[in-house]
Design an enzyme around this catalytic site. Structure first.
Site, PDB file in Angstrom:
ATOM      1  N   ASP A 176      -2.043  12.002  -4.066  1.00 33.12           N
ATOM      2  CA  ASP A 176      -2.259  13.590  -4.120  1.00 33.12           C
ATOM      3  C   ASP A 176      -2.644  13.985  -5.520  1.00 33.12           C
ATOM      4  O   ASP A 176      -1.805  13.451  -6.463  1.00 33.12           O
ATOM      5  CB  ASP A 176      -0.841  14.322  -3.801  1.00 33.12           C
ATOM      6  CG  ASP A 176      -0.909  15.839  -3.646  1.00 33.12           C
ATOM      7  OD1 ASP A 176      -1.584  16.266  -4.350  1.00 33.12           O
ATOM      8  OD2 ASP A 176      -0.188  16.374  -2.856  1.00 33.12           O
ATOM      9  N   ASP A 200     -10.540  10.538  -6.367  1.00 32.53           N
ATOM     10  CA  ASP A 200     -11.959  11.395  -6.451  1.00 32.53           C
ATOM     11  C   ASP A 200     -11.495  12.585  -7.365  1.00 32.53           C
ATOM     12  O   ASP A 200     -12.250  13.545  -7.194  1.00 32.53           O
ATOM     13  CB  ASP A 200     -12.377  11.585  -5.066  1.00 32.53           C
ATOM     14  CG  ASP A 200     -11.276  12.534  -4.118  1.00 32.53           C
ATOM     15  OD1 ASP A 200     -10.222  12.724  -4.655  1.00 32.53           O
ATOM     16  OD2 ASP A 200     -11.696  13.139  -3.022  1.00 32.53           O
ATOM     17  N   ASP A 250      10.107   7.650   0.676  1.00 34.45           N
ATOM     18  CA  ASP A 250       9.535   7.886  -0.657  1.00 34.45           C
ATOM     19  C   ASP A 250       9.421   6.556  -1.176  1.00 34.45           C
ATOM     20  O   ASP A 250      10.235   5.566  -1.238  1.00 34.45           O
ATOM     21  CB  ASP A 250      10.628   8.718  -1.491  1.00 34.45           C
ATOM     22  CG  ASP A 250      10.184   8.736  -2.859  1.00 34.45           C
ATOM     23  OD1 ASP A 250       9.258   9.573  -3.038  1.00 34.45           O
ATOM     24  OD2 ASP A 250      10.557   8.046  -3.580  1.00 34.45           O
ATOM     25  N   GLU A 273       0.789  -1.279   0.060  1.00 31.97           N
ATOM     26  CA  GLU A 273      -0.004   0.055  -0.080  1.00 31.97           C
ATOM     27  C   GLU A 273       0.961   1.148   0.120  1.00 31.97           C
ATOM     28  O   GLU A 273       1.718   1.468   0.683  1.00 31.97           O
ATOM     29  CB  GLU A 273      -0.822   0.012   1.262  1.00 31.97           C
ATOM     30  CG  GLU A 273      -1.686   1.195   1.199  1.00 31.97           C
ATOM     31  CD  GLU A 273      -2.942   1.521   2.294  1.00 31.97           C
ATOM     32  OE1 GLU A 273      -3.796   2.015   1.977  1.00 31.97           O
ATOM     33  OE2 GLU A 273      -2.770   0.767   3.232  1.00 31.97           O
ATOM     34  N   THR A 319     -13.030   4.791   3.889  1.00 33.25           N
ATOM     35  CA  THR A 319     -12.573   5.699   4.849  1.00 33.25           C
ATOM     36  C   THR A 319     -13.437   6.748   5.085  1.00 33.25           C
ATOM     37  O   THR A 319     -14.354   7.352   4.413  1.00 33.25           O
ATOM     38  CB  THR A 319     -11.443   6.280   4.250  1.00 33.25           C
ATOM     39  OG1 THR A 319     -11.176   6.978   3.522  1.00 33.25           O
ATOM     40  CG2 THR A 319     -10.202   5.259   4.106  1.00 33.25           C
ATOM     41  N   PHE A 361     -12.552   9.853   5.078  1.00 38.84           N
ATOM     42  CA  PHE A 361     -12.519  10.923   4.172  1.00 38.84           C
ATOM     43  C   PHE A 361     -13.339  10.638   2.798  1.00 38.84           C
ATOM     44  O   PHE A 361     -14.021  11.495   2.398  1.00 38.84           O
ATOM     45  CB  PHE A 361     -10.927  11.058   3.583  1.00 38.84           C
ATOM     46  CG  PHE A 361     -10.692  11.850   2.640  1.00 38.84           C
ATOM     47  CD1 PHE A 361     -10.405  12.962   2.530  1.00 38.84           C
ATOM     48  CD2 PHE A 361     -10.436  10.970   0.985  1.00 38.84           C
ATOM     49  CE1 PHE A 361      -9.983  13.922   1.188  1.00 38.84           C
ATOM     50  CE2 PHE A 361     -10.257  11.736  -0.076  1.00 38.84           C
ATOM     51  CZ  PHE A 361     -10.094  13.096   0.132  1.00 38.84           C
ATOM     52  N   GLU A 362     -13.472   9.249   2.279  1.00 40.42           N
ATOM     53  CA  GLU A 362     -14.076   9.215   1.329  1.00 40.42           C
ATOM     54  C   GLU A 362     -15.885   9.418   1.458  1.00 40.42           C
ATOM     55  O   GLU A 362     -16.407   9.666   0.722  1.00 40.42           O
ATOM     56  CB  GLU A 362     -13.922   7.663   0.846  1.00 40.42           C
ATOM     57  CG  GLU A 362     -14.585   7.414  -0.399  1.00 40.42           C
ATOM     58  CD  GLU A 362     -14.200   5.950  -1.037  1.00 40.42           C
ATOM     59  OE1 GLU A 362     -14.757   5.381  -1.996  1.00 40.42           O
ATOM     60  OE2 GLU A 362     -13.227   5.418  -0.412  1.00 40.42           O
ATOM     61  N   LYS A 389      -3.435  21.642 -10.218  1.00 39.72           N
ATOM     62  CA  LYS A 389      -3.052  22.410 -11.056  1.00 39.72           C
ATOM     63  C   LYS A 389      -2.351  21.975 -12.226  1.00 39.72           C
ATOM     64  O   LYS A 389      -1.325  21.074 -12.267  1.00 39.72           O
ATOM     65  CB  LYS A 389      -2.152  23.523 -10.463  1.00 39.72           C
ATOM     66  CG  LYS A 389      -2.923  24.491  -9.303  1.00 39.72           C
ATOM     67  CD  LYS A 389      -2.116  25.510  -8.769  1.00 39.72           C
ATOM     68  CE  LYS A 389      -2.980  26.180  -7.674  1.00 39.72           C
ATOM     69  NZ  LYS A 389      -1.921  27.347  -6.971  1.00 39.72           N
TER      70      LYS A 389
END
Length: 212
Positions: free
Chosen positions: A119, A155, A96, A44, A190, A192-193, A123
């Site tokens: 992320d 999303d 990373d 993950e 989650t 958030f979702e 832009k």
């Protein structure tokens, strides 16, 4: 980082943490040492505050999971959840992910890869910073076993379209459907979702398989 997250990081790293070391290839033998057993390995990337990671680990006790994120509070939060639930089939890295995949994961080692809500860099001038790019997808595909899967979710619709283009262009992968899929039962919903869904935001899932 909250005091509880910092404490979880300090107290839990020895049990669940894996330090980044390019010389320490995560071979099957090394994974056997880390997890204390041999089992299918899921990766993950970007686990946020660890809600989904914990849910998947509890849902699939027969799997091992390697969870990678750079965000300190999220790492602390996940370690706290693992301790509270006495979960032993997750190991955590704070580094990373591109470097970990490139330097520490051998080819054909993974049964599945989850990258949920990376992320979006919305832009246009920042799109080149997005994680899902052809070189990285090629790298991920090489780490999958034949028949292993890559599951992405976002999303942001334009990022979803870019993801689909990139995955379809990777010759090592195939998509058994027409493109986007409904959220599978194994992908946890989650907070958030859930909030985004209540607000009417769309969510796009992509599931591709490594050719055998």
């Amino acid at each position: 980082m909250s005091p509880a997250q910092q404490r979880a990081l300090e107290e839990g790293w020895a049990r669940w943490g894996v330090d980044y070391s390019p010389q320490d290839l995560l071979t099957p033998e090394r994974l056997q040492t880390l997890f204390g057993r041999t089992a299918p390995l899921g990766l993950e990337i970007g686990f946020g505050m660890g809600e989904g990671t914990l849910a998947m680990a509890l849902q699939r006790p027969e799997w091992n999971f390697l969870a990678i994120d750079v965000h300190g509070p999220g790492v602390g939060a996940l370690l706290k959840k693992l301790a509270e639930n006495n979960v032993n089939n997750v190991r955590v890295m704070r580094h990373d992910a591109v470097e970990v995949v490139r330097h520490m994961l051998p080819q054909a080692i993974l049964e599945g890869i989850h990258i949920f809500f990376p992320d979006p860099w919305p832009k246009s001038r920042h799109h080149k910073r997005r994680l899902i790019q052809p070189p990285f997808v090629e790298l991920l595909s090489e780490r999958l076993k034949g028949g292993g899967y890559l599951h992405l979710a976002t999303d942001w619709q334009d990022y979803a379209e870019q993801m689909r283009v990139v995955l379809r262009a990777e010759s090592q992968l195939e998509n058994t459907g027409a493109g986007f899929i409904e959220r599978p039962d194994w992908r946890p919903l989650t907070r958030f979702e859930s909030r985004g869904v209540r607000l009417g935001h769309g969510v796009w899932d992509l599931l591709f398989w490594r050719r055998k």
